[in-house]
Design a protein around this motif. Structure first.
Motif, PDB file in Angstrom:
ATOM      1  N   GLY A 173       0.797  -1.214   0.000  1.00  0.00           N
ATOM      2  CA  GLY A 173       0.000   0.000   0.000  1.00  0.00           C
ATOM      3  C   GLY A 173       0.833   1.269   0.000  1.00  0.00           C
ATOM      4  N   TYR A 174       1.857   1.311   0.858  1.00  0.00           N
ATOM      5  CA  TYR A 174       2.677   2.525   0.941  1.00  0.00           C
ATOM      6  C   TYR A 174       3.602   2.661  -0.264  1.00  0.00           C
ATOM      7  N   PHE A 175       4.045   1.530  -0.824  1.00  0.00           N
ATOM      8  CA  PHE A 175       4.834   1.608  -2.046  1.00  0.00           C
ATOM      9  C   PHE A 175       3.965   2.115  -3.207  1.00  0.00           C
ATOM     10  N   ALA A 176       2.721   1.633  -3.260  1.00  0.00           N
ATOM     11  CA  ALA A 176       1.795   2.095  -4.298  1.00  0.00           C
ATOM     12  C   ALA A 176       1.499   3.588  -4.133  1.00  0.00           C
ATOM     13  N   LEU A 177       1.372   4.042  -2.886  1.00  0.00           N
ATOM     14  CA  LEU A 177       1.153   5.469  -2.628  1.00  0.00           C
ATOM     15  C   LEU A 177       2.332   6.292  -3.120  1.00  0.00           C
ATOM     16  N   LEU A 179       4.414   5.492  -5.506  1.00  0.00           N
ATOM     17  CA  LEU A 179       4.357   5.489  -6.968  1.00  0.00           C
ATOM     18  C   LEU A 179       3.313   6.475  -7.475  1.00  0.00           C
ATOM     19  N   LYS A 180       2.151   6.512  -6.817  1.00  0.00           N
ATOM     20  CA  LYS A 180       1.080   7.419  -7.220  1.00  0.00           C
ATOM     21  C   LYS A 180       1.552   8.867  -7.179  1.00  0.00           C
ATOM     22  N   ILE A 181       2.237   9.242  -6.111  1.00  0.00           N
ATOM     23  CA  ILE A 181       2.718  10.616  -5.972  1.00  0.00           C
ATOM     24  C   ILE A 181       3.775  10.924  -7.033  1.00  0.00           C
ATOM     25  N   MET A 182       4.691   9.986  -7.262  1.00  0.00           N
ATOM     26  CA  MET A 182       5.716  10.204  -8.285  1.00  0.00           C
ATOM     27  C   MET A 182       5.099  10.310  -9.676  1.00  0.00           C
ATOM     28  N   PHE A 183       4.115   9.448  -9.961  1.00  0.00           N
ATOM     29  CA  PHE A 183       3.449   9.522 -11.262  1.00  0.00           C
ATOM     30  C   PHE A 183       2.768  10.877 -11.448  1.00  0.00           C
ATOM     31  N   ASP A 184       2.131  11.375 -10.381  1.00  0.00           N
ATOM     32  CA  ASP A 184       1.452  12.668 -10.469  1.00  0.00           C
ATOM     33  C   ASP A 184       2.449  13.803 -10.677  1.00  0.00           C
ATOM     34  N   PHE A 185       3.585  13.737  -9.994  1.00  0.00           N
ATOM     35  CA  PHE A 185       4.607  14.770 -10.143  1.00  0.00           C
ATOM     36  C   PHE A 185       5.068  14.881 -11.593  1.00  0.00           C
ATOM     37  N   TYR A 186       5.208  13.727 -12.244  1.00  0.00           N
ATOM     38  CA  TYR A 186       5.733  13.705 -13.607  1.00  0.00           C
ATOM     39  C   TYR A 186       4.628  13.537 -14.656  1.00  0.00           C
ATOM     40  N   ALA A 187       3.381  13.766 -14.216  1.00  0.00           N
ATOM     41  CA  ALA A 187       2.229  13.726 -15.132  1.00  0.00           C
ATOM     42  C   ALA A 187       2.141  12.415 -15.909  1.00  0.00           C
ATOM     43  N   VAL A 188       2.410  11.317 -15.209  1.00  0.00           N
ATOM     44  CA  VAL A 188       2.293   9.986 -15.812  1.00  0.00           C
ATOM     45  C   VAL A 188       0.947   9.393 -15.412  1.00  0.00           C
ATOM     46  N   SER A 189       0.145   9.049 -16.389  1.00  0.00           N
ATOM     47  CA  SER A 189      -1.173   8.480 -16.117  1.00  0.00           C
ATOM     48  C   SER A 189      -1.074   6.964 -16.073  1.00  0.00           C
ATOM     49  N   LEU A 190      -0.907   6.434 -14.870  1.00  0.00           N
ATOM     50  CA  LEU A 190      -0.756   4.992 -14.713  1.00  0.00           C
ATOM     51  C   LEU A 190      -1.298   4.573 -13.346  1.00  0.00           C
ATOM     52  N   GLY A 191      -2.275   3.719 -13.345  1.00  0.00           N
ATOM     53  CA  GLY A 191      -2.823   3.225 -12.084  1.00  0.00           C
ATOM     54  C   GLY A 191      -3.977   4.036 -11.556  1.00  0.00           C
ATOM     55  N   GLY A 192      -3.902   5.355 -11.691  1.00  0.00           N
ATOM     56  CA  GLY A 192      -4.972   6.223 -11.230  1.00  0.00           C
ATOM     57  C   GLY A 192      -5.255   6.079  -9.747  1.00  0.00           C
ATOM     58  N   TRP A 194      -6.644   3.755  -8.262  1.00  0.00           N
ATOM     59  CA  TRP A 194      -6.508   2.380  -7.761  1.00  0.00           C
ATOM     60  C   TRP A 194      -5.251   2.215  -6.915  1.00  0.00           C
ATOM     61  N   LEU A 195      -4.257   3.057  -7.131  1.00  0.00           N
ATOM     62  CA  LEU A 195      -3.021   2.949  -6.357  1.00  0.00           C
ATOM     63  C   LEU A 195      -3.223   3.322  -4.890  1.00  0.00           C
ATOM     64  N   TYR A 196      -4.321   4.001  -4.594  1.00  0.00           N
ATOM     65  CA  TYR A 196      -4.633   4.314  -3.196  1.00  0.00           C
ATOM     66  C   TYR A 196      -5.269   3.127  -2.472  1.00  0.00           C
ATOM     67  N   LEU A 197      -5.794   2.160  -3.230  1.00  0.00           N
ATOM     68  CA  LEU A 197      -6.616   1.107  -2.637  1.00  0.00           C
ATOM     69  C   LEU A 197      -5.889   0.215  -1.631  1.00  0.00           C
ATOM     70  N   PRO A 198      -4.688  -0.333  -1.942  1.00  0.00           N
ATOM     71  CA  PRO A 198      -4.042  -1.215  -0.954  1.00  0.00           C
ATOM     72  C   PRO A 198      -3.768  -0.517   0.381  1.00  0.00           C
ATOM     73  N   GLY A 199      -3.287   0.722   0.326  1.00  0.00           N
ATOM     74  CA  GLY A 199      -3.017   1.453   1.558  1.00  0.00           C
ATOM     75  C   GLY A 199      -4.283   1.727   2.340  1.00  0.00           C
ATOM     76  N   ALA A 200      -5.363   2.047   1.611  1.00  0.00           N
ATOM     77  CA  ALA A 200      -6.640   2.304   2.287  1.00  0.00           C
ATOM     78  C   ALA A 200      -7.142   1.048   2.996  1.00  0.00           C
ATOM     79  N   LEU A 201      -7.023  -0.109   2.334  1.00  0.00           N
ATOM     80  CA  LEU A 201      -7.439  -1.369   2.959  1.00  0.00           C
ATOM     81  C   LEU A 201      -6.622  -1.655   4.213  1.00  0.00           C
TER      82      LEU A 201
END
Length: 225
Positions: A173-177, A179-192, A194-201
């Protein structure tokens, strides 16, 4: 405090953090999804202020979590315990800065309602800048959370402080989080989203285990035996 009491207190703070931030996001979502959101903020300033207070509760709760679990984690690694406190404090500060930005938007909304037509474009530009800054504050808060959360989950896994299934879910979950932040920083659309889901669970399930079972402190580092 006993192990079980500490675990329950930690779990309560964890749920308080999660639900207060989700509630704040829900309150704000109905406004920021609208094209004319800036016109709506000042007339609904009570709702916005409530969201700000909920984000403040979240920030207090995350710092409280780090303080409560510090004596437990210190038994295994003082470096991890101190890092967890420091990183969660940084997270809280960044989220508080973002919460304060909401109040600035309310003031801009008031000016927009009262202003002349010549000032409208300027106010919308300022509002856009503040909104982008608020999201950057959120991202900068999530980076230390993803790092310290991952390290804490590794510690949980290493010493079986909680069942390893939870620990693995936390690491993912935290690794996915991150990745989500890094993807957003570099405007990469991948995972959306859904990358928040494991950490939320992880964050919504582990507290309930802690309410019943607490932390397992039987497996200590070799130098503590």
């Amino acid at each position: 405090m006993s192990n079980l009491t500490t675990a329950r207190f930690f779990g309560v703070l964890w749920l308080m953090s999660s639900f207060s931030y989700m509630a704040a996001s829900s309150l704000l979502g109905e406004f920021f999804s609208s094209p004319d959101y800036l016109m709506q903020l000042f007339p609904n300033k009570l709702t916005i202020t409530t969201a700000v207070m909920l984000e403040f509760v979240n920030s207090v709760a995350v710092v409280g979590m780090a303080i409560v679990i510090y004596p437990i984690v210190k038994k295994y690694s003082e470096h991890v315990a101190v890092s967890y406190v420091v990183f969660r404090l940084i997270e809280a500060i960044m989220l508080l800065v973002g919460a304060a930005a909401l109040l600035s938007l309310v003031n801009l909304s008031k000016e927009l309602i009262e202003t002349t037509a010549s000032n409208v474009d300027y106010l919308h530009t300022m509002a856009s800048i503040i909104r982008k800054g608020r999201y950057v504050d959120f991202q900068l808060g999530m980076i230390p959370l993803s790092i310290c959360g991952f390290i804490l989950a590794v510690t949980f896994f290493q010493y079986r402080i909680v069942p390893r299934a939870f620990s693995v879910l936390g690491m993912v979950g935290y690794f996915a989080l991150f990745l989500k932040i890094m993807f957003d920083f570099y405007a990469v659309s991948l995972g959306g989203q859904w990358l928040y889901l494991p950490g939320a669970l992880f964050e919504l399930s582990l507290p309930f285990w802690l309410f019943v079972k607490g932390f397992n402190l039987k497996e200590m580092p070799s130098n503590e035996r």
